[in-house]
Design an enzyme around this catalytic site. Structure first.
Site, PDB file in Angstrom:
ATOM      1  N   LYS A   1      -8.206 -89.258  30.449  1.00 24.57           N
ATOM      2  CA  LYS A   1      -8.054 -90.712  30.646  1.00 24.57           C
ATOM      3  C   LYS A   1      -6.636 -91.057  31.088  1.00 24.57           C
ATOM      4  O   LYS A   1      -6.430 -91.759  32.070  1.00 24.57           O
ATOM      5  CB  LYS A   1      -8.383 -91.479  29.349  1.00 24.57           C
ATOM      6  CG  LYS A   1      -9.809 -91.296  28.861  1.00 24.57           C
ATOM      7  CD  LYS A   1     -10.091 -92.105  27.607  1.00 24.57           C
ATOM      8  CE  LYS A   1      -9.303 -91.681  26.380  1.00 24.57           C
ATOM      9  NZ  LYS A   1      -9.566 -90.304  25.900  1.00 24.57           N
TER      10      LYS A   1
ATOM     11  N   ARG B   1     -12.087 -99.216  21.293  1.00 20.14           N
ATOM     12  CA  ARG B   1     -12.482 -97.914  20.790  1.00 20.14           C
ATOM     13  C   ARG B   1     -13.580 -98.029  19.736  1.00 20.14           C
ATOM     14  O   ARG B   1     -13.961 -97.042  19.127  1.00 20.14           O
ATOM     15  CB  ARG B   1     -11.256 -97.293  20.140  1.00 20.14           C
ATOM     16  CG  ARG B   1     -10.965 -95.897  20.603  1.00 20.14           C
ATOM     17  CD  ARG B   1      -9.711 -95.479  19.836  1.00 20.14           C
ATOM     18  NE  ARG B   1      -9.399 -94.120  20.022  1.00 20.14           N
ATOM     19  CZ  ARG B   1      -8.596 -93.664  20.989  1.00 20.14           C
ATOM     20  NH1 ARG B   1      -8.094 -94.468  21.878  1.00 20.14           N
ATOM     21  NH2 ARG B   1      -8.339 -92.385  21.036  1.00 20.14           N
TER      22      ARG B   1
ATOM     23  N   ARG C   1      -2.151 -79.111  26.343  1.00 21.22           N
ATOM     24  CA  ARG C   1      -1.458 -80.341  26.746  1.00 21.22           C
ATOM     25  C   ARG C   1      -0.007 -80.352  26.256  1.00 21.22           C
ATOM     26  O   ARG C   1       0.293 -79.973  25.134  1.00 21.22           O
ATOM     27  CB  ARG C   1      -2.181 -81.569  26.193  1.00 21.22           C
ATOM     28  CG  ARG C   1      -1.324 -82.845  26.386  1.00 21.22           C
ATOM     29  CD  ARG C   1      -2.068 -84.121  26.188  1.00 21.22           C
ATOM     30  NE  ARG C   1      -2.812 -84.170  24.952  1.00 21.22           N
ATOM     31  CZ  ARG C   1      -3.776 -85.022  24.723  1.00 21.22           C
ATOM     32  NH1 ARG C   1      -4.140 -85.876  25.646  1.00 21.22           N
ATOM     33  NH2 ARG C   1      -4.403 -85.008  23.568  1.00 21.22           N
TER      34      ARG C   1
ATOM     35  N   ARG D   1       1.570 -82.821  21.069  1.00 24.12           N
ATOM     36  CA  ARG D   1       1.292 -83.952  20.176  1.00 24.12           C
ATOM     37  C   ARG D   1       0.881 -83.477  18.785  1.00 24.12           C
ATOM     38  O   ARG D   1       0.145 -82.515  18.650  1.00 24.12           O
ATOM     39  CB  ARG D   1       0.161 -84.814  20.771  1.00 24.12           C
ATOM     40  CG  ARG D   1       0.660 -86.008  21.532  1.00 24.12           C
ATOM     41  CD  ARG D   1      -0.413 -86.691  22.337  1.00 24.12           C
ATOM     42  NE  ARG D   1      -1.579 -87.118  21.585  1.00 24.12           N
ATOM     43  CZ  ARG D   1      -2.587 -87.799  22.132  1.00 24.12           C
ATOM     44  NH1 ARG D   1      -2.537 -88.130  23.416  1.00 24.12           N
ATOM     45  NH2 ARG D   1      -3.617 -88.156  21.410  1.00 24.12           N
TER      46      ARG D   1
ATOM     47  N   ARG E   1     -10.974 -86.229  15.561  1.00 22.81           N
ATOM     48  CA  ARG E   1     -10.948 -87.188  16.674  1.00 22.81           C
ATOM     49  C   ARG E   1     -12.255 -87.169  17.454  1.00 22.81           C
ATOM     50  O   ARG E   1     -12.741 -88.215  17.882  1.00 22.81           O
ATOM     51  CB  ARG E   1      -9.749 -86.881  17.587  1.00 22.81           C
ATOM     52  CG  ARG E   1      -8.421 -87.319  16.972  1.00 22.81           C
ATOM     53  CD  ARG E   1      -7.229 -86.672  17.634  1.00 22.81           C
ATOM     54  NE  ARG E   1      -7.138 -86.956  19.050  1.00 22.81           N
ATOM     55  CZ  ARG E   1      -6.458 -86.221  19.921  1.00 22.81           C
ATOM     56  NH1 ARG E   1      -5.811 -85.150  19.522  1.00 22.81           N
ATOM     57  NH2 ARG E   1      -6.432 -86.561  21.184  1.00 22.81           N
TER      58      ARG E   1
HETATM   59  P1  AP5 Z   1      -5.135 -86.481  29.076  1.00 19.21           P
HETATM   60  O1  AP5 Z   1      -5.071 -87.245  30.337  1.00 19.21           O
HETATM   61  O2  AP5 Z   1      -3.947 -86.452  28.196  1.00 19.21           O
HETATM   62  O3  AP5 Z   1      -6.467 -86.880  28.241  1.00 19.21           O
HETATM   63  P2  AP5 Z   1      -6.848 -88.215  27.473  1.00 19.21           P
HETATM   64  O4  AP5 Z   1      -8.268 -88.511  27.782  1.00 19.21           O
HETATM   65  O5  AP5 Z   1      -5.846 -89.278  27.744  1.00 19.21           O
HETATM   66  O6  AP5 Z   1      -6.784 -87.678  26.000  1.00 19.21           O
HETATM   67  P3  AP5 Z   1      -6.111 -88.295  24.691  1.00 19.21           P
HETATM   68  O7  AP5 Z   1      -6.065 -87.180  23.695  1.00 19.21           O
HETATM   69  O8  AP5 Z   1      -4.841 -89.000  25.025  1.00 19.21           O
HETATM   70  O9  AP5 Z   1      -7.142 -89.307  24.251  1.00 19.21           O
HETATM   71  P4  AP5 Z   1      -7.289 -89.868  22.866  1.00 19.21           P
HETATM   72  O10 AP5 Z   1      -8.224 -90.944  23.173  1.00 19.21           O
HETATM   73  O11 AP5 Z   1      -7.688 -88.925  21.812  1.00 19.21           O
HETATM   74  O12 AP5 Z   1      -5.765 -90.269  22.450  1.00 19.21           O
HETATM   75  P5  AP5 Z   1      -4.995 -91.647  22.445  1.00 19.21           P
HETATM   76  O13 AP5 Z   1      -3.593 -91.369  22.776  1.00 19.21           O
HETATM   77  O14 AP5 Z   1      -5.730 -92.667  23.212  1.00 19.21           O
HETATM   78  O15 AP5 Z   1      -5.542 -84.975  29.474  1.00 19.21           O
HETATM   79  C1  AP5 Z   1      -5.666 -83.965  28.493  1.00 19.21           C
HETATM   80  C2  AP5 Z   1      -5.095 -82.645  29.050  1.00 19.21           C
HETATM   81  O16 AP5 Z   1      -5.934 -82.181  30.095  1.00 19.21           O
HETATM   82  C3  AP5 Z   1      -3.692 -82.768  29.656  1.00 19.21           C
HETATM   83  O17 AP5 Z   1      -2.974 -81.614  29.329  1.00 19.21           O
HETATM   84  C4  AP5 Z   1      -3.953 -82.843  31.161  1.00 19.21           C
HETATM   85  O18 AP5 Z   1      -2.877 -82.303  31.908  1.00 19.21           O
HETATM   86  C5  AP5 Z   1      -5.204 -82.009  31.301  1.00 19.21           C
HETATM   87  N1  AP5 Z   1      -6.078 -82.466  32.379  1.00 19.21           N
HETATM   88  C6  AP5 Z   1      -6.344 -83.742  32.735  1.00 19.21           C
HETATM   89  N2  AP5 Z   1      -7.220 -83.774  33.764  1.00 19.21           N
HETATM   90  C7  AP5 Z   1      -7.524 -82.469  34.041  1.00 19.21           C
HETATM   91  C8  AP5 Z   1      -8.371 -81.850  34.998  1.00 19.21           C
HETATM   92  N3  AP5 Z   1      -9.086 -82.572  35.874  1.00 19.21           N
HETATM   93  N4  AP5 Z   1      -8.458 -80.495  34.993  1.00 19.21           N
HETATM   94  C9  AP5 Z   1      -7.724 -79.759  34.097  1.00 19.21           C
HETATM   95  N5  AP5 Z   1      -6.911 -80.299  33.177  1.00 19.21           N
HETATM   96  C10 AP5 Z   1      -6.803 -81.638  33.150  1.00 19.21           C
HETATM   97  O19 AP5 Z   1      -5.098 -92.044  20.899  1.00 19.21           O
HETATM   98  C11 AP5 Z   1      -4.415 -91.311  19.914  1.00 19.21           C
HETATM   99  C12 AP5 Z   1      -4.636 -91.941  18.552  1.00 19.21           C
HETATM  100  O20 AP5 Z   1      -4.092 -93.275  18.553  1.00 19.21           O
HETATM  101  C13 AP5 Z   1      -6.071 -92.123  18.100  1.00 19.21           C
HETATM  102  O21 AP5 Z   1      -6.597 -90.953  17.497  1.00 19.21           O
HETATM  103  C14 AP5 Z   1      -5.938 -93.283  17.105  1.00 19.21           C
HETATM  104  O22 AP5 Z   1      -5.414 -92.828  15.883  1.00 19.21           O
HETATM  105  C15 AP5 Z   1      -4.885 -94.160  17.768  1.00 19.21           C
HETATM  106  N6  AP5 Z   1      -5.480 -95.172  18.649  1.00 19.21           N
HETATM  107  C16 AP5 Z   1      -5.310 -95.283  19.995  1.00 19.21           C
HETATM  108  N7  AP5 Z   1      -6.011 -96.318  20.480  1.00 19.21           N
HETATM  109  C17 AP5 Z   1      -6.646 -96.887  19.404  1.00 19.21           C
HETATM  110  C18 AP5 Z   1      -7.560 -97.970  19.267  1.00 19.21           C
HETATM  111  N8  AP5 Z   1      -7.957 -98.704  20.330  1.00 19.21           N
HETATM  112  N9  AP5 Z   1      -8.025 -98.266  18.028  1.00 19.21           N
HETATM  113  C19 AP5 Z   1      -7.611 -97.545  16.951  1.00 19.21           C
HETATM  114  N10 AP5 Z   1      -6.789 -96.479  17.012  1.00 19.21           N
HETATM  115  C20 AP5 Z   1      -6.300 -96.160  18.248  1.00 19.21           C
HETATM  116 MG    MG Z   2      -4.357 -90.236  26.579  1.00 16.96          MG
END
Ligand code: AP5
Ligand code: MG
Length: 215
Positions: free
Chosen positions: A13, A88, A127, A161, A172
């Site tokens: 994402k 979410r 990552r 992370r 997660r």
């Molecule tokens: P990346 O782009 O980092 O993936 P992502 O989908 O953004 O994954 P996240 O782990 O950030 O999502 P998440 O939803 O768990 O975390 P968030 O920060 O939102 O890509 C992943 C890896 O793959 C990278 O190394 C990249 O280089 C690689 N990659 C990408 N595309 C590729 C491809 N095509 N081919 C190969 N490799 C590739 O949330 C974290 C925490 O915050 C949550 O657990 C929660 O505690 C809190 N939080 C955030 N938002 C909320 C909310 N709305 N409500 C409540 N809690 C929240």
């Molecule tokens: Mg992310």
């Protein structure tokens, strides 16, 4: 355009949002990045969010919805935004609908990134993100920085992370299936969902996403 990105942790994402936001000229709003910025600045909000994030649980809605709303009210988001990681759960989706409705606005699309679980696990394991800005995302194998451990964008230090440990990733993924996936049906009922495969190279996925959004 007002777009919501949805998909499991590690789907890509954040990676896609960076390119899509640039192509569409709208801000990338990631609640995860906002929380991480608050944590590194040591704000009260960051202190509250950290425990939940480290356990892989959702930060409570009262905190999250207010923070997302404040960000969406900023000037750069007046003509649209790309939401990454928000909403979410269904309560957050309802809150977003209510906020938009008040200003006579609506979402244009919900882009659902589909990736098998074994691929997600590989993406998360390799990552690395930047200390200066967690929106600068790399992968040791699939998207390696030019110099190991150094951010290509700003020269910052890359690190893993805290919530990318195997145990937290399991939580997660479970939280995603039980709490976040239901928003896909919620938005399907509004005819907003576009599902694409997020497998393949980063630029291939971006092209697929742009194509799907044009339709
Ligand atoms: P990346 O782009 O980092 O993936 P992502 O989908 O953004 O994954 P996240 O782990 O950030 O999502 P998440 O939803 O768990 O975390 P968030 O920060 O939102 O890509 C992943 C890896 O793959 C990278 O190394 C990249 O280089 C690689 N990659 C990408 N595309 C590729 C491809 N095509 N081919 C190969 N490799 C590739 O949330 C974290 C925490 O915050 C949550 O657990 C929660 O505690 C809190 N939080 C955030 N938002 C909320 C909310 N709305 N409500 C409540 N809690 C929240
Ligand atoms: Mg992310």
């Amino acid at each position: 355009m007002r777009i919501v990105l949805v998909g499991p942790p590690g789907a890509g994402k954040g990676t896609q949002a960076a390119f899509l936001a640039k192509n569409l000229d709208i801000p990338h709003i990631s609640t995860g990045d906002l929380f991480r910025a608050n944590i590194s600045q040591g704000t009260a909000l960051g202190v509250e969010a950290k425990g939940y994030m480290d356990r892989g649980e959702l930060v409570p809605d009262e905190v999250t919805i207010g923070m997302a709303q404040d960000r969406m009210k900023q000037d750069d988001a007046a003509n649209g935004f790309l939401l990454d990681g928000f909403p979410r759960n269904v309560a957050q989706a309802e809150a977003l609908d209510a906020v938009l409705k008040k200003d006579d606005m609506q979402l244009d699309a919900v882009l659902d990134l589909e990736v098998p679980e074994d691929e997600v696990v590989k993406r998360i394991a390799g990552r690395r993100i930047c200390r200066n800005d967690s929106a600068h995302v790399f992968h040791v194998e699939y998207n390696a920085p030019k110099t190991e451990g150094v951010c290509d964008v700003c020269g910052g230090e890359l690190y893993q992370r805290a919530d990318d440990s195997e145990e937290t990733v399991r939580t997660r993924l479970e939280v995603y299936h039980t709490q976040t996936e239901p928003i896909i049906d919620y938005y399907r009922a509004q005819n907003l969902v576009v599902t694409i495969s997020a497998l393949g190279k980063v630029d291939e996925v971006t092209a697929r996403a742009m194509d799907a959004l044009k339709k």
